[in-house]
Scaffold this active site. Sequence first.
Site, PDB file in Angstrom:
ATOM      1  N   ASN A   1      58.719 -30.284  96.255  1.00  0.00           N
ATOM      2  CA  ASN A   1      57.555 -31.185  95.859  1.00  0.00           C
ATOM      3  C   ASN A   1      56.293 -30.614  96.710  1.00  0.00           C
ATOM      4  O   ASN A   1      56.277 -31.013  97.778  1.00  0.00           O
ATOM      5  CB  ASN A   1      58.245 -32.480  96.351  1.00  0.00           C
ATOM      6  CG  ASN A   1      57.209 -33.563  96.083  1.00  0.00           C
ATOM      7  OD1 ASN A   1      56.304 -33.447  95.407  1.00  0.00           O
ATOM      8  ND2 ASN A   1      57.497 -34.576  96.453  1.00  0.00           N
ATOM      9  N   TRP A   2      55.370 -30.273  95.732  1.00  0.00           N
ATOM     10  CA  TRP A   2      54.144 -30.034  96.494  1.00  0.00           C
ATOM     11  C   TRP A   2      53.064 -31.221  96.962  1.00  0.00           C
ATOM     12  O   TRP A   2      52.153 -30.835  97.486  1.00  0.00           O
ATOM     13  CB  TRP A   2      53.229 -28.733  95.689  1.00  0.00           C
ATOM     14  CG  TRP A   2      53.913 -27.507  95.278  1.00  0.00           C
ATOM     15  CD1 TRP A   2      55.265 -27.105  95.784  1.00  0.00           C
ATOM     16  CD2 TRP A   2      53.407 -26.404  94.694  1.00  0.00           C
ATOM     17  NE1 TRP A   2      55.435 -25.935  95.564  1.00  0.00           N
ATOM     18  CE2 TRP A   2      54.696 -25.221  94.766  1.00  0.00           C
ATOM     19  CE3 TRP A   2      52.242 -26.235  94.130  1.00  0.00           C
ATOM     20  CZ2 TRP A   2      54.185 -24.274  94.080  1.00  0.00           C
ATOM     21  CZ3 TRP A   2      52.121 -25.146  93.554  1.00  0.00           C
ATOM     22  CH2 TRP A   2      53.033 -23.936  93.342  1.00  0.00           C
ATOM     23  N   LYS A   3      53.537 -32.214  96.343  1.00  0.00           N
ATOM     24  CA  LYS A   3      52.633 -33.361  96.562  1.00  0.00           C
ATOM     25  C   LYS A   3      51.167 -32.972  96.195  1.00  0.00           C
ATOM     26  O   LYS A   3      51.017 -32.284  95.626  1.00  0.00           O
ATOM     27  CB  LYS A   3      52.815 -34.020  98.236  1.00  0.00           C
ATOM     28  CG  LYS A   3      54.250 -33.990  98.392  1.00  0.00           C
ATOM     29  CD  LYS A   3      54.413 -34.853  99.550  1.00  0.00           C
ATOM     30  CE  LYS A   3      55.874 -34.707 100.386  1.00  0.00           C
ATOM     31  NZ  LYS A   3      56.216 -35.921 101.062  1.00  0.00           N
TER      32      LYS A   3
ATOM     33  N   HIS B   1      59.702 -41.345  93.626  1.00  0.00           N
ATOM     34  CA  HIS B   1      59.393 -40.818  94.956  1.00  0.00           C
ATOM     35  C   HIS B   1      59.168 -42.162  95.939  1.00  0.00           C
ATOM     36  O   HIS B   1      58.579 -42.903  95.646  1.00  0.00           O
ATOM     37  CB  HIS B   1      58.489 -39.701  95.104  1.00  0.00           C
ATOM     38  CG  HIS B   1      58.705 -39.113  96.252  1.00  0.00           C
ATOM     39  ND1 HIS B   1      57.775 -39.301  97.433  1.00  0.00           N
ATOM     40  CD2 HIS B   1      58.975 -37.930  96.596  1.00  0.00           C
ATOM     41  CE1 HIS B   1      57.858 -38.678  98.525  1.00  0.00           C
ATOM     42  NE2 HIS B   1      58.834 -37.740  97.878  1.00  0.00           N
TER      43      HIS B   1
ATOM     44  N   GLU C   1      56.920 -42.066  98.040  1.00  0.00           N
ATOM     45  CA  GLU C   1      55.241 -42.323  98.232  1.00  0.00           C
ATOM     46  C   GLU C   1      54.973 -43.104  96.964  1.00  0.00           C
ATOM     47  O   GLU C   1      53.973 -44.165  97.087  1.00  0.00           O
ATOM     48  CB  GLU C   1      54.780 -41.077  98.323  1.00  0.00           C
ATOM     49  CG  GLU C   1      54.998 -40.546  99.711  1.00  0.00           C
ATOM     50  CD  GLU C   1      55.164 -39.176  99.908  1.00  0.00           C
ATOM     51  OE1 GLU C   1      54.508 -38.292  99.043  1.00  0.00           O
ATOM     52  OE2 GLU C   1      55.569 -38.530 100.862  1.00  0.00           O
TER      53      GLU C   1
ATOM     54  N   GLU D   1      66.819 -39.701  99.675  1.00  0.00           N
ATOM     55  CA  GLU D   1      65.539 -39.573 100.417  1.00  0.00           C
ATOM     56  C   GLU D   1      65.467 -40.582 101.421  1.00  0.00           C
ATOM     57  O   GLU D   1      64.546 -41.476 100.906  1.00  0.00           O
ATOM     58  CB  GLU D   1      64.435 -39.089  99.688  1.00  0.00           C
ATOM     59  CG  GLU D   1      64.316 -37.858  98.834  1.00  0.00           C
ATOM     60  CD  GLU D   1      63.029 -37.256  98.701  1.00  0.00           C
ATOM     61  OE1 GLU D   1      63.120 -36.107  98.787  1.00  0.00           O
ATOM     62  OE2 GLU D   1      62.282 -37.943  98.259  1.00  0.00           O
TER      63      GLU D   1
ATOM     64  N   GLY E   1      58.684 -36.298 105.808  1.00  0.00           N
ATOM     65  CA  GLY E   1      57.426 -35.627 106.193  1.00  0.00           C
ATOM     66  C   GLY E   1      57.733 -35.991 107.827  1.00  0.00           C
ATOM     67  O   GLY E   1      56.545 -35.965 108.389  1.00  0.00           O
TER      68      GLY E   1
ATOM     69  N   SER F   1      62.572 -33.833 105.551  1.00  0.00           N
ATOM     70  CA  SER F   1      62.389 -32.939 106.476  1.00  0.00           C
ATOM     71  C   SER F   1      63.587 -31.800 106.463  1.00  0.00           C
ATOM     72  O   SER F   1      64.401 -31.321 107.530  1.00  0.00           O
ATOM     73  CB  SER F   1      62.303 -33.690 108.175  1.00  0.00           C
ATOM     74  OG  SER F   1      61.219 -34.540 107.911  1.00  0.00           O
TER      75      SER F   1
ATOM     76  N   GLY G   1      59.750 -30.893 100.691  1.00  0.00           N
ATOM     77  CA  GLY G   1      58.395 -31.377 100.542  1.00  0.00           C
ATOM     78  C   GLY G   1      57.774 -30.153 101.481  1.00  0.00           C
ATOM     79  O   GLY G   1      57.399 -29.074 100.964  1.00  0.00           O
ATOM     80  N   GLY G   2      57.248 -30.435 102.651  1.00  0.00           N
ATOM     81  CA  GLY G   2      56.412 -29.748 103.426  1.00  0.00           C
ATOM     82  C   GLY G   2      57.091 -28.270 103.206  1.00  0.00           C
ATOM     83  O   GLY G   2      56.091 -27.419 103.212  1.00  0.00           O
TER      84      GLY G   2
HETATM   85  C1  PEP Z   1      59.678 -35.184  99.978  1.00  0.00           C
HETATM   86  O1  PEP Z   1      58.227 -35.317  99.711  1.00  0.00           O
HETATM   87  O2  PEP Z   1      60.265 -35.443  98.849  1.00  0.00           O
HETATM   88  C2  PEP Z   1      60.141 -34.672 101.077  1.00  0.00           C
HETATM   89  C3  PEP Z   1      61.415 -34.443 101.327  1.00  0.00           C
HETATM   90  O3  PEP Z   1      59.131 -34.262 102.095  1.00  0.00           O
HETATM   91  P1  PEP Z   1      59.439 -33.464 103.417  1.00  0.00           P
HETATM   92  O4  PEP Z   1      60.496 -32.418 102.982  1.00  0.00           O
HETATM   93  O5  PEP Z   1      58.150 -32.782 103.966  1.00  0.00           O
HETATM   94  O6  PEP Z   1      60.094 -34.500 104.345  1.00  0.00           O
END
Ligand code: PEP
Length: 252
Positions: free
Chosen positions: A9-11, A95, A97, A167, A173, A212, A233-234
């Site tokens: 997920n590049w956000k 998600h 967010e 999640e 994040g 994470s 994500g990151g």
């Molecule tokens: C996400 O945005 O779905 C996510 C899991 O982010 P991260 O891996 O950065 O915690």
Amino acid sequence: MRSPIVAGNWKMHGTRAENARLIEELLSRYPDQSAAECLVCPPFVYLQEVGRLLRDTPIGLGAQDVCAEAQGAFTGEVSAAMLKDVGCEHVIVGHSERRWVYHESDQLVARKFAAAQAKSLAPILCVGEQLSDREAGRTEEVVARQLDAVLSLCGVGALESGVIAYEPVWAIGTGHSATAEQAQQVHAFIRERIAARDAKIARAARILYGGSVKAGNAAELFAQPDVDGGLIGGASLKAEEFLAILAAAGTR
Ligand code: PEP
């Protein structure tokens, strides 16, 4: 046996040049054979171009959100048909967010899930509790409510082609992943809840962990019996890290 998935997920990150570099790096080091499915979810404006770069490669394309409506006067929204038209096979719905920053309700997320499936896009349904829920012992209650909204609207059969991502909001994040035991506990709960409606679908449903995940903790998380890969994500913005996570999913 469920085949694992690793989804990036590049956000709201990237430029055309950065995306092209990331895809080039991913493809140049992509394993000859991967037991895990891999896909990336760039921002809407880059979907078509990233899709072109990924054509005829093993990496799939997904979007980060979709409108619950099929078409019409919904300024700023993007429909499932449009996502399909530019080559998406998957779309993330619900998600954290979207749920917590944009106040999307369980019912709206369920309608987005249905809208995606109506156009043969595979939804990745995100569920997860906030830290205050966990501390109050309400993790299962929250996850059950989010899952049940989809089961009630779409029926358990909808999970045959859909994917679930657990999640925990406090892990996204933050650099603080759930432990493998915490993840397994909630994944098993989700599978049991689906099994109460249909045991066969529950056995086949793929449940990803997100929050994470990094190269350093992926193998332990993915070794859990009910963890079928990850939503990343990151770490999905760094080719080496993302490919190491993919490799960890492929060896489970
Ligand atoms: C996400 O945005 O779905 C996510 C899991 O982010 P991260 O891996 O950065 O915690």
